[in-house]
Scaffold this motif. Sequence first.
Motif, mmCIF file in Angstrom:
data_model
loop_
_atom_site.group_PDB
_atom_site.id
_atom_site.type_symbol
_atom_site.label_atom_id
_atom_site.label_comp_id
_atom_site.label_asym_id
_atom_site.label_seq_id
_atom_site.Cartn_x
_atom_site.Cartn_y
_atom_site.Cartn_z
ATOM 1 N N LYS A 135 -1.931 -18.879 -4.331
ATOM 2 C CA LYS A 135 -0.680 -18.141 -4.509
ATOM 3 C C LYS A 135 -0.943 -16.797 -5.176
ATOM 4 N N PHE A 136 -1.864 -16.797 -6.161
ATOM 5 C CA PHE A 136 -2.219 -15.560 -6.857
ATOM 6 C C PHE A 136 -2.833 -14.556 -5.892
ATOM 7 N N ARG A 137 -3.727 -15.052 -5.018
ATOM 8 C CA ARG A 137 -4.368 -14.174 -4.037
ATOM 9 C C ARG A 137 -3.347 -13.637 -3.042
ATOM 10 N N ASN A 138 -2.433 -14.511 -2.612
ATOM 11 C CA ASN A 138 -1.391 -14.073 -1.675
ATOM 12 C C ASN A 138 -0.502 -13.007 -2.308
ATOM 13 N N LEU A 139 -0.213 -13.196 -3.607
ATOM 14 C CA LEU A 139 0.605 -12.217 -4.323
ATOM 15 C C LEU A 139 -0.099 -10.868 -4.381
ATOM 16 N N ILE A 140 -1.397 -10.896 -4.664
ATOM 17 C CA ILE A 140 -2.181 -9.661 -4.714
ATOM 18 C C ILE A 140 -2.218 -8.996 -3.338
ATOM 19 N N GLU A 141 -2.454 -9.811 -2.306
ATOM 20 C CA GLU A 141 -2.578 -9.261 -0.961
ATOM 21 C C GLU A 141 -1.277 -8.621 -0.482
ATOM 22 N N SER A 142 -0.144 -9.166 -0.916
ATOM 23 C CA SER A 142 1.140 -8.641 -0.459
ATOM 24 C C SER A 142 1.643 -7.471 -1.299
ATOM 25 N N ALA A 143 0.905 -7.125 -2.356
ATOM 26 C CA ALA A 143 1.338 -6.032 -3.235
ATOM 27 C C ALA A 143 1.273 -4.691 -2.501
ATOM 28 N N PRO A 144 2.236 -3.791 -2.780
ATOM 29 C CA PRO A 144 2.254 -2.492 -2.089
ATOM 30 C C PRO A 144 1.258 -1.490 -2.665
ATOM 31 N N ASN A 145 0.618 -1.829 -3.777
ATOM 32 C CA ASN A 145 -0.336 -0.925 -4.420
ATOM 33 C C ASN A 145 -1.730 -1.539 -4.409
ATOM 34 N N ALA A 146 -2.740 -0.684 -4.559
ATOM 35 C CA ALA A 146 -4.120 -1.150 -4.636
ATOM 36 C C ALA A 146 -4.316 -1.947 -5.927
ATOM 37 N N ILE A 147 -4.977 -3.114 -5.825
ATOM 38 C CA ILE A 147 -5.246 -3.951 -6.987
ATOM 39 C C ILE A 147 -6.716 -4.347 -6.985
ATOM 40 N N LEU A 148 -7.368 -4.127 -8.120
ATOM 41 C CA LEU A 148 -8.761 -4.533 -8.306
ATOM 42 C C LEU A 148 -8.823 -5.589 -9.410
ATOM 43 N N ILE A 149 -9.721 -6.584 -9.230
ATOM 44 C CA ILE A 149 -10.044 -7.526 -10.291
ATOM 45 C C ILE A 149 -11.502 -7.251 -10.656
#
Length: 329
Positions: A135-149
């Motif tokens: 769910k966390f990965r799906n949330l990141i993937e659907s975000a409209p902005n670039a996200i790095l971990i």
Amino acid sequence: MNADASINYAQIIMDNSTDAILLIGLDHSVLAYNQNLKDTILAYSGKILKAGDNYLEFLNKEDTTVFLDIFQRCMSGETVTIERIEELNKIPVWFEFRLNPTYDKDKNLLGICLRGKDIDTRKKMEIAHSESEEKFRNLIESAPNAILIVDTKGKIVHCNLETENTFGYRKEELINQSVELLVPLRHRSGHDNLVSGYIQAPRPMRIGKNQVTSAIKKDGTEILVEISLNGFEVNQTNYVSAIIVDITEKIQAENKIKVQIQELKEIARIQSHEIRRPLANILGLLELLESGMTEEKRNEVHSYLRKSANDLDELVVDIVKRSSISNIL
């Protein structure tokens, strides 16, 4: 202290184990087992296990097929561990089964040792964790902005699709790379120390809100960005999340607005000062005309009036041009 020969210490050890333990002969006969195994068989099959029984008689058709395959692998010297769901009163329970070849004191193959362990709590926690991670990965993937971990070494361990769109790198090109790959060369000196310092004392932070900062794309183009940082922990390992927003167009629009405001201020200055000069001339010349004068003098005043009117007209035209929609947008 001498051991009492009449006491079967090995059986006592087996019976006190939390695992269900069973020794199966080469012909699938039951050679030995502990109390936990006997209780488990009774609970799940309703049958009482005894030494000498054929173990296959306690398995259903599906389990028999799986068991025989593993049994042959163990006969070849392999140790096999599997996880399976068994049902008790229609309630699914996870078990771990470990089967390994067992030898006598002369190293002759005696049979197969089966150890069963109830891993239901652990397994369900793992599944819940996996689902939460998904769910966390799906949330990141659907975000409209670039996200790095990013990990504690400043390496990128995960990024989303928008990161690819923003920086032009494929995800595979970014994973395990230093986050400095996205930092312009002139800003890289000491950047690793900043990352290290932040990881030691993580806190919500926004970079670029009050001071413009930049990042670099794969093609070398620099973009203006706003970065939101936050630290979090997973399995006692620290990570940093970075949400990156490309604000290049926003900054360019703001700069254009500043220029436009300056233009409007200049227009206002012209209106308040430069327009008054030709207007004052016109008003003064009109007063002269009304005071009475010779024809020659009147013609001279008319000439001055025309010039002042033309000057005023030029100023108005200039104002209209500079304040037109095409210039403001």
